[in-house]
Motif scaffolding. Structure first.
Motif, short mmCIF file in Angstrom:
data_model
loop_
_atom_site.label_atom_id
_atom_site.label_comp_id
_atom_site.label_asym_id
_atom_site.label_seq_id
_atom_site.Cartn_x
_atom_site.Cartn_y
_atom_site.Cartn_z
N SER A 344 -1.53 -4.99 17.57
CA SER A 344 -2.74 -4.81 16.77
C SER A 344 -2.60 -3.57 15.90
O SER A 344 -1.93 -2.59 16.28
CB SER A 344 -3.96 -4.68 17.67
OG SER A 344 -4.12 -5.83 18.46
N CYS A 345 -3.28 -3.61 14.76
CA CYS A 345 -3.24 -2.46 13.84
C CYS A 345 -4.50 -2.46 13.01
O CYS A 345 -5.25 -3.44 12.98
CB CYS A 345 -1.99 -2.52 12.97
SG CYS A 345 -1.92 -3.98 11.92
N ILE A 346 -4.73 -1.35 12.38
CA ILE A 346 -5.88 -1.20 11.48
C ILE A 346 -5.38 -1.40 10.06
O ILE A 346 -4.42 -0.75 9.63
CB ILE A 346 -6.53 0.17 11.64
CG1 ILE A 346 -7.04 0.37 13.06
CG2 ILE A 346 -7.65 0.37 10.63
CD1 ILE A 346 -8.15 -0.59 13.44
N LEU A 347 -6.03 -2.29 9.34
CA LEU A 347 -5.64 -2.56 7.97
C LEU A 347 -5.94 -1.31 7.12
O LEU A 347 -7.05 -0.78 7.16
CB LEU A 347 -6.41 -3.76 7.43
CG LEU A 347 -5.79 -4.44 6.21
CD1 LEU A 347 -4.45 -5.08 6.58
CD2 LEU A 347 -6.74 -5.51 5.66
N ALA A 348 -4.93 -0.86 6.41
CA ALA A 348 -5.08 0.38 5.64
C ALA A 348 -6.07 0.17 4.51
O ALA A 348 -6.00 -0.82 3.77
CB ALA A 348 -3.74 0.82 5.09
N LYS A 349 -7.02 1.10 4.40
CA LYS A 349 -7.99 1.10 3.30
C LYS A 349 -8.07 2.51 2.73
O LYS A 349 -8.19 3.49 3.47
CB LYS A 349 -9.38 0.69 3.80
CG LYS A 349 -9.45 -0.74 4.34
CD LYS A 349 -9.35 -1.75 3.21
CE LYS A 349 -9.48 -3.17 3.74
NZ LYS A 349 -10.82 -3.45 4.27
N ASP A 350 -7.96 2.59 1.41
CA ASP A 350 -8.05 3.90 0.77
C ASP A 350 -9.50 4.35 0.70
O ASP A 350 -10.43 3.53 0.78
CB ASP A 350 -7.47 3.85 -0.66
CG ASP A 350 -5.98 3.58 -0.63
OD1 ASP A 350 -5.35 3.86 0.40
OD2 ASP A 350 -5.45 3.09 -1.65
#
Length: 1659
Positions: A344-350
């Motif tokens: 699992s991972c966190i989707l990168a958001k600027d």
């Protein structure tokens, strides 16, 4: 054979090898001869004449600009330099002698100017000179030249013009300049590290050693060499097969979202041939379960709108790697467990931000007239729409500022501030008194110089211009503001002042008693009167004559009269009956005078009896002759009583005796003296005595018109306020006093001289107290501590007294400062992050990980999130931007989680630790339990793997306090200070000495020797100790001595008084006056004095009876002698009073005590005594004369005559005739009043009348001549006041110099308000004081070292490495290591390491697989290095570098290694190094050479490439193989030290022979009496050579190049000269002497003259 060149060494000269050189030289000569012949033929065909031109002349023309012309000279010249005819030169080639030009005028200066181009690249001088050949050696830098273009241009369009235009005004700028080209800097690397261990434990591996780059290649220098060296190693044969394969994991792929469920289902249906029909509505239980699931999913979603958190997944590859680096099939690595390939991972958001808001208002809302004043600031903000998530880009700053100025028409001017002062205080003299001054105990009447003080405060200067202060009418009463707002110099708070010293009344001596007169002559009643005597005021006192003593004394008397007759003279005695001699009468000539002696009309004396004619006697020739009566002597008493009577005496003497029978007989001696009573009035003297004037009170009889109508408010703070406002009256008491008795009834005193009891006065205006309005309330300091607790603080305001009340005005208010509690907020302002509960652990969707081996649908690693919000300290929700500004670091919103599987061991969380029973010796435990099925699993019961309890020692709270650092300055307690009026602090009025305290910081350590807060040791941070500041002691002098007697008894002199040193000053007391030669301070005062020349007079008694020497008893006449007593007496207004020593009278004026003369015989003429000589007329001249006269008392008998009654004598200067002139004395010292310390005084000097013989005489002689008196006798002067140094109050203690640690100090200072003046106490040297700060531990965040690269269970591949952020404590000294403490202690610090706020606790890394060649980690940055040329003193900047070396593990994989890498960055303050070759001593035929940096570091690279020292003896041709020989850098075989070369006939080294050693004993050699000369092996170290305790000289005739040394030639030449000298001396000694020739006699006579000095300096 040819012509060849060979270079020898660095500085070697080229040697020529010739073979068949004769043929070559012949060829060269033939060629040169042919060339010269051809040249001569060409020259003969040319003309020997050519045109020569001179310089162009000045541009001439009528107009300015290009219309001018200029000319030059042109002539024909011969090649030998002489001028010839024009016809000899070729006319077709004749140059022009005239051309057009630009005529420059002065106004062209504004049109044209030089245009300077940029400097071109620096070009080597050798390149320009030798066509590109660069020198072989670069020493520091190469000289170069830079050029540029310079042209004269028109300023308007920069079009080119003629250079002569600009040269007319300014010389042409230079076109080139020198520059320096830095030498190529080769790459410099460090020494190799030791070899690593073998990369394998068996088989064939590699050993590596690496080095790092110290200096990068610069300016075209050579590239860096290999940073790694490999060396094969074979630890031993492998017993089994070597490990060939390894699991290698790749990096995680970017995070991506899984395919949504509807899409996935659609794909699934499509794969199965179409979509299924939607089932019908489920039953209620099913719908309820679905609703609960949706609600749970909604709650699990992030509730904050600032985060868009999407949980996705990422994958990575797992491969099987061979030792040679190739990838093989995964099946070859299957025996191992495969790692996770998806997570699992966190989707990168600027970060997403809003647009900038509008600019806020300018912080400066007013116009400042000062252009240099700081500008205002305005800011704008933007809001966060969405925070960065995962690896997204962080948010940029949310606020920006810029300078600004207020805009608009209605902007008010900025408030300006200025200093204001109160009125000066009363002048005080006591602050100037020294410590020993007796007037300190009684300060009444002090006057002269003093000090007055005032208070300085800050106000708003332009308050009347601003609207919010328009209601303040009196700008002088502006409210005070903070003193920090006022700039510029602070006005003086003290100044010198002067109190006028009262002038004491001086009166003259008493006059003589007057006659008995009526009190009022207009009303003459009764028979009682008064005799009066008076004195006058000689010096008018301050305040008028009312402050003088009584001026009139009276005594009662009987028979008063207002007028009386005064005898003027007696007429000549006229015998009765017109006889020539005998009894007769004298008519008195009288005047009518009043009681004061003034002449009045004779009628007023009608009531008084007129003086009757006085009987007299004209002696006949035979009668006795008596002299006239002398004047009455002064009265012996001033009054009379029963026992005392006043007497007066007069005498006469016998001038000639009678003639026996028939002549008048001389009276007896008693008749020659008369006595009468005088001053018969009683000794009861009365006078009026006055008391002091009372206060000025209102006169009820005065009119209201007398009252001044001026407003009271007109007396501002600077006005004296003493102006008269109304008329008043003063009274005093007047009583009649009897001398030596006391008060008597008023009728005893005469009424006429009675002083007045009432006088008018002016009443001063009342002056009210004036104070400023209260200042604004001070700002409240923050009322919350760091923990958010409310603290009570106070604010204050004050006002200043501008004018003190006087003359009964309104008093000042008692309250000048007010204080109140600040309004404390209900809740402390502050913000904090609130983190919510963690959400459900989200796994990777099952459809993605279902193919992973060992994966289960409901368990495994996942990710969970939580919400974060912003709260105030009271829990109220706040905008998240406030927490971004004021709160600590935002907590994490995601974390890894693990859903346990069925086979996993599940445990509860750890419980809290149990309580401790005892510190330091007890233990505490915590526990956890197995949950569910885990209780029955054997692997879960393994307490090694899954411990169920933990035990640790109880925290040890033992603390140790100890002092640290130095003692502070001695500091007086604040409460002991004494403030003078208006808050002015003056040294001397403040307690600056006595007992104080000094402080030393305390430090507290725990049991682990870690620094903790001092409160743990129950200490307030200090230990204090009593100390003493010694008080200053002023210079102590004695009191003034009595005035000495005037140095002259007649005329002007001086009198002196002095002080002597009793005690010198110490501890900064008032200094002493200047010391004399015996180191004693003596203060003198010298004033002129004048002695009345009639103060002491000679008094002669009457002449005695004649003593005739030849006594004729019958005639009683003849030669005789008279004597009398002469005494020196003190002269008073009543006459001589008492005898004094004779030396006080002028001996020149002493009357004769004896006189001899002839006593007249009967019938002789008897003359009176001679009168005084009349004065000679001035100027004195011998032609003038003076005379004296006598008159006949008795006429001579018949036949006899009187002698001449007049005597004359010529006037002789300085004998009987004198000139007189004034003499002015020197100025006295500045004289002050007796009650003054300093200030205005008077210098006086005296006039002295001096006779021409130098004798001082009475001033009347000069006054009679009416001599000019042009001198000023008194001038004002100033005695400098002894003003002690005045200091300001101590400032508040400064902030601590260090926020933590042991070395923190607080300072306070004071300034010099006014320096010392005169003999005042000097300023102390200590104007600053310090004390230690309480010791606080220095906490900081610090990284732990990076962990090793971790790649889970596999061997190699992409992994992670971690480090922790730990709280450390230190004492701030930089010494010793910091200690790790609990993280809570760093909770108040900003989360940053070395000011870097970007915290990185993990990073990706690569763990190399077995056999893989890889790059090592970066080396540390090298020290900062300056790229410089030391010889030229030029610095080209500083740089530092780091590098990555290659590490290999398999020999066959070396070719696959990546390239080494280095990088550099600029730095500051680099050090400049030099490099040079170093070499060891020869060991046989070889030695070791290396390059060394000037700091002693051995490096590779950097040393010059030219001729490095050889490592072996094979560089010489032929090689140096003889014993004790070596090859030099020049390529020549030489012998070692201690041996000399023996050359063969061919010039080659034949062998080395030892050199005899001359040994010089030293002081340490005990065998100094033994002198040996022996050969010792010089190659042995000095420590093992026997007997070599002195210095050793080696005599080596040949140099390193095989040639004889210069000293050999010198010794040879010296020996030759010595030999010639010896031969000459032998010849002269053995030569037969010649016979001397005989010289002539003349030469012998002249021989001595040859030794005479001829003036030659060489004599």
């Amino acid at each position: 054979m040819g012509l060849g060149w060979r270079w020898r060494g660095a500085g070697g000269t080229p040697s020529i090898r010739t073979g068949g050189s004769t043929f070559l030289w012949v060829t060269v000569l033939l060629f040169c001869g042919t060339w010269r012949a051809n040249t001569q033929m060409v020259e003969d065909t040319k003309s020997v004449y050519f045109w020569e031109t001179g310089p162009w002349g000045r541009c001439m023309g009528s107009d300015c600009g290009p219309g001018g012309s200029q000319s030059r000279a042109v002539w024909c010249a011969h090649v030998d330099g002489w001028t010839t005819l024009h016809t000899n030169c070729d006319q077709s080639q004749r140059p022009s002698n005239q051309q057009n030009c630009f005529r420059v005028c002065d106004w062209h200066k504004d049109l044209y100017d030089w245009k300077l181009g940029a400097w071109n690249q620096c070009v080597s001088v050798s390149t320009r000179t030798f066509g590109g050949m660069r020198p072989y050696v670069c020493n520091g830098g190469e000289e170069g030249i830079q050029t540029r273009e310079v042209g004269c241009v028109l300023k308007s369009d920069e079009s080119l013009g003629d250079d002569t235009i600009c040269e007319y005004f300014e010389p042409k700028p230079r076109l080139e300049q020198a520059c320096l080209i830095p030498c190529p800097q080769d790459c410099v690397v460090s020494e190799f590290t030791p070899w690593t261990s073998c990369s394998k434990t068996c088989g064939t591996g590699l050993k590596n050693r690496v080095r790092s780059v110290l200096v990068p290649p610069l300016f075209g220098g050579s590239a860096c060499p290999n940073l790694t060296e490999f060396h094969t190693c074979k630890p031993g044969p492998c017993k089994g097969p070597e490990g060939v394969y390894s699991l290698r994991v790749g990096s995680w792929m970017p995070c991506s979202l899984p395919i949504s469920r509807p899409v996935r289902q659609a794909k699934h249906r499509k794969g199965k041939g179409g979509a299924r029909e939607r089932p019908g509505v489920k039953d209620p239980d099913t719908r309820e379960l679905i609703q609960k699931k949706r609600t749970r999913n909604r709650l699990n979603r992030q509730e904050s709108p600032f985060w868009d958190i999407q949980v996705g997944y990422q994958s990575r590859t797992v491969s099987c790697a061979h030792r040679n680096g190739s990838t093989v099939g995964l099946s070859l690595c299957l025996p191992w467990d495969l790692p996770l390939t998806v997570q699992s991972c966190i989707l990168a958001k600027d970060c997403k931000l809003s647009e900038w808001a509008d600019w806020g208002p300018c912080s400066k809302a007013c116009l400042d007239p000062d252009p240099e004043s700081p500008r205002g600031q305005r800011s704008r903000t933007r809001r966060v729409h969405q925070f960065s998530v995962g690896e997204g880009e962080d948010c940029p700053p949310l606020e920006e500022t810029e300078p600004c100025d207020p805009q608009g028409d209605g902007v008010l001017p900025c408030a300006t501030y200025t200093w204001r002062t109160t009125e000066w205080s009363d002048c005080r003299v006591d602050s100037l008194l020294s410590q020993q001054d007796r007037r300190r105990s009684n300060q009444t009447g002090l006057c002269g110089g003093g000090l007055q003080n005032r208070e300085v405060y800050c106000v708003q200067a332009n308050a009347e211009l601003l609207t919010y202060l328009n209601n303040l009418k009196d700008k002088d009463a502006s409210r005070p503001v903070d003193s920090k707002l006022c700039g510029g110099p602070v006005p003086n708070t003290s100044q010198l002042c002067h109190i006028l010293c009262p002038i004491e009344c001086e009166v003259s001596p008493w006059g003589a008693w007057g006659p008995c007169t009526y009190e009022n002559c207009a009303v003459q009643e009764g028979k009682k009167g008064f005799k009066l005597r008076k004195r006058e005021i000689s010096n008018e006192p301050t305040g008028g004559p009312g402050n003088c003593p009584h001026l009139v004394e009276a005594v009662p008397c009987d028979e008063p009269s207002c007028w009386d007759w005064r005898l003027v003279r007696l007429d000549e005695c006229i015998p009765d009956g017109e006889l020539p001699c005998g009894p007769g009468t004298q008519i008195p000539q009288v005047q009518c005078v009043n009681s004061t002696g003034d002449m009045v009309d004779k009628e007023l004396c009608g009531g008084a009896s007129t003086p009757e004619p006085i009987a007299c006697d004209v002696p006949c020739p035979k009668n006795c002759v008596l002299s006239d009566w002398t004047s009455w002597s002064s009265c012996s008493q001033t009054c009379s009583s029963k026992t005392i009577e006043g007497k007066q005496l007069r005498t006469r003497s016998i001038l000639a005796y009678n003639a026996g029978e028939g002549g008048g007989v001389c009276p007896n001696s008693s008749s020659l003296q008369e006595v009468r009573n005088c001053n018969e009035h009683a000794c009861t003297v009365y006078h009026w005595q006055t008391g002091p004037w009372g206060p000025c009170t209102e006169d009820p009889s005065s009119s209201a018109l007398n009252t001044t109508t001026g407003p009271r408010s007109a007396a501002g703070p600077n006005s004296s306020g003493q102006g008269p406002c109304s008329r008043g009256m003063q009274t005093r008491k007047v009583i009649c006093v009897r001398v030596n008795v006391g008060q008597v009834p008023p009728k005893k005193c005469p009424e006429s001289p009675r002083p007045g009891t009432v006088r008018p006065c002016r009443m001063p205006c009342k002056r009210d107290c004036i104070v400023t309005p209260f200042s604004d309330w001070s700002q409240c300091s923050p009322t919350c501590d760091a923990a958010g607790n409310i603290q009570k603080t106070k604010q204050s305001r004050n006002r200043v007294i501008l004018q003190l009340p006087a003359n009964g005005g309104q008093d000042c208010p008692e309250v000048l400062e007010e204080e109140k509690d600040c309004e404390a907020p209900k809740v402390c302002p502050g913000y904090r992050w609130k983190s919510h509960k963690w959400r459900r652990c989200q796994l990777v969707p099952w459809n993605i990980r279902e193919d992973s081996p060992g994966a289960q649908e409901t368990c495994g690693p996942g990710l969970q999130t939580r919400a974060v919000s912003c709260r105030q300290l009271d829990g109220v929700q706040a905008d998240i931007g406030e927490c971004l500004k004021f709160a600590n670091t935002m907590p994490s919103i995601t974390q890894r989680c693990q859903l346990p599987c069925q086979d996993d061991c599940q445990l509860t969380n750890w419980s809290k630790f149990s309580s401790c029973t005892a510190d330091c010796v007890g233990v505490r435990t915590r526990k956890r339990l197995l949950v569910g099925r885990s209780k029955k699993k054997d692997k879960c019961k393994n307490t090694q793997m899954y411990p169920l309890s933990e035990t640790q020692y109880c925290p040890c709270d033992k603390y140790n306090a100890q002092p640290v650092g130095n003692w502070s300055d001695c500091i007086l307690a604040v409460g002991d200070r004494v403030e003078s009026l208006l808050g002015m602090k003056v040294q001397g009025n403040i307690k600056e000495c006595g007992q104080g305290y000094r402080y030393q910081a305390m430090v507290c350590y725990d049991q682990d020797n870690r620094l903790v807060e001092t409160s743990r040791c129950n200490s307030h941070g200090y230990i204090e100790e009593a100390c003493i500041i010694p008080c200053p002691s002023d210079c102590k002098l004695s009191e003034w001595s009595n005035w000495s007697r005037c140095s002259k008894s007649c005329g002007s002199g001086v009198k002196v008084r002095s002080k002597w040193l009793r005690e010198k000053p110490y501890n900064g007391g008032r200094p002493c006056p200047k010391l004399d030669h015996i180191n004693q301070a003596q203060v003198y005062e010298v004033v002129p004095c004048i002695s009345d020349c009639s103060q002491y007079v000679w008094v002669a008694e009457p002449w005695s009876v004649w003593k005739v020497s030849n006594l004729d008893l019958k005639e009683n006449c003849g030669e005789g002698v008279q004597t009398r007593k002469v005494r020196c007496m003190l002269n008073t207004i009543d006459g001589p009073s008492e005898s004094v020593e004779d030396y006080l009278c002028d001996p020149e004026d002493m009357p004769l005590g004896t006189r001899g003369s002839r006593l007249p015989c009967p019938e002789d003429c008897v003359l009176s005594d001679w009168s005084s000589w009349n004065r000679c007329s001035l100027p004195c001249s011998y032609n003038n004369s003076r005379k004296r006269t006598a008159y006949a008392i008795r006429s001579p008998g018949e036949g006899r005559q009187c002698p001449d009654t007049t005597e004359k004598e010529p006037c002789s200067l300085n004998l009987n005739c004198f000139h007189y002139f004034y003499n002015i004395t020197d100025w006295s010292t500045c004289q002050l009043s007796a009650n003054a310390v300093c200030g205005n005084g008077i210098k006086t000097r005296m006039l002295d009348c001096v006779r021409s013989d130098g004798k001082s005489v009475d001033l009347k002689f000069c006054k009679e001549l009416s001599l000019e008196r042009k001198w000023q006798m008194n001038i004002s002067c100033v005695v400098e006041c002894p003003v002690n140094c005045q200091l300001s109050d101590w400032s508040a203690w400064s902030e601590c110099s260090h926020t933590c640690g042991l070395d923190g100090r607080m300072w306070r200072s004071r300034g010099v308000v006014q320096g010392s003046q005169g003999d005042g106490r000097p300023c102390p040297s200590q104007l600053e004081q310090w004390k230690p700060c309480p010791v606080r531990p220095c906490y900081r965040w610090q990284y732990s070292p990076w962990s090793e690269c971790r790649v889970e269970e596999v061997v190699c591949g992409a992994g992670l490495r971690y480090r922790n952020l730990t709280c450390f404590v230190s004492d701030g000294s930089g010494e010793g290591e910091a200690s790790m403490v609990e993280e809570e202690l760093c909770g108040g610090l900003e989360l940053a390491v070395n000011r870097d706020k970007l915290i990185i606790l993990k990073e990706t890394c690569v763990l190399p697989c077995p056999g893989e060649c890889y790059l090592m980690e970066w080396s540390d940055w090298s020290p900062c290095l300056s790229v410089c040329a030391k010889g030229a003193g030029v610095d080209f900047g500083s740089v530092q570098v780091r590098s990555r070396a290659v590490m290999a593990q398999e020999p066959e994989n070396v070719q696959l290694c990546p390239d080494q890498d280095w990088e550099s960055r600029p730095c500051t303050d680099g050090e400049c190094f030099e490099y040079k070759w170093m070499s060891s001593t020869w060991s046989g035929s070889s030695r070791v050479t290396w390059c060394q940096r000037s700091d002693g570091l051995n490096v590779t690279g950097g040393c010059p490439h030219i001729n490095p020292p050889g490592d072996d003896n094979n560089s010489c041709d032929p090689p140096c193989q003889l014993p004790m020989s070596f090859c030099t850098e020049a390529g020549v075989c030489m012998c070692e030290e201690g041996y000399t070369e023996v050359m063969s006939s061919s010039g080659q080294l034949d062998h080395c022979t030892p050199i005899p050693i001359l040994e010089i004993p030293t002081a340490g050699d005990k065998k100094t009496d033994v002198k040996t000369s022996r050969a010792i092996n010089p190659t042995l170290p000095a420590t093992i050579q026997p007997g070599r305790t002195g210095r050793t000289w080696y005599l080596q005739p040949f140099g390193p190049d095989g040639k004889l040394k210069m000293w050999v030639y010198g010794v040879t030449a010296g020996a030759l000269v010595l030999l010639m000298f010896i031969v000459s001396m032998i010849y002269l000694a053995c030569k037969k002497p010649k016979k001397p020739k005989r010289q002539r006699q003349m030469n012998n006579r002249l021989k001595p003259l040859t030794l005479a000095y001829d003036g030659d300096a060489d004599m």
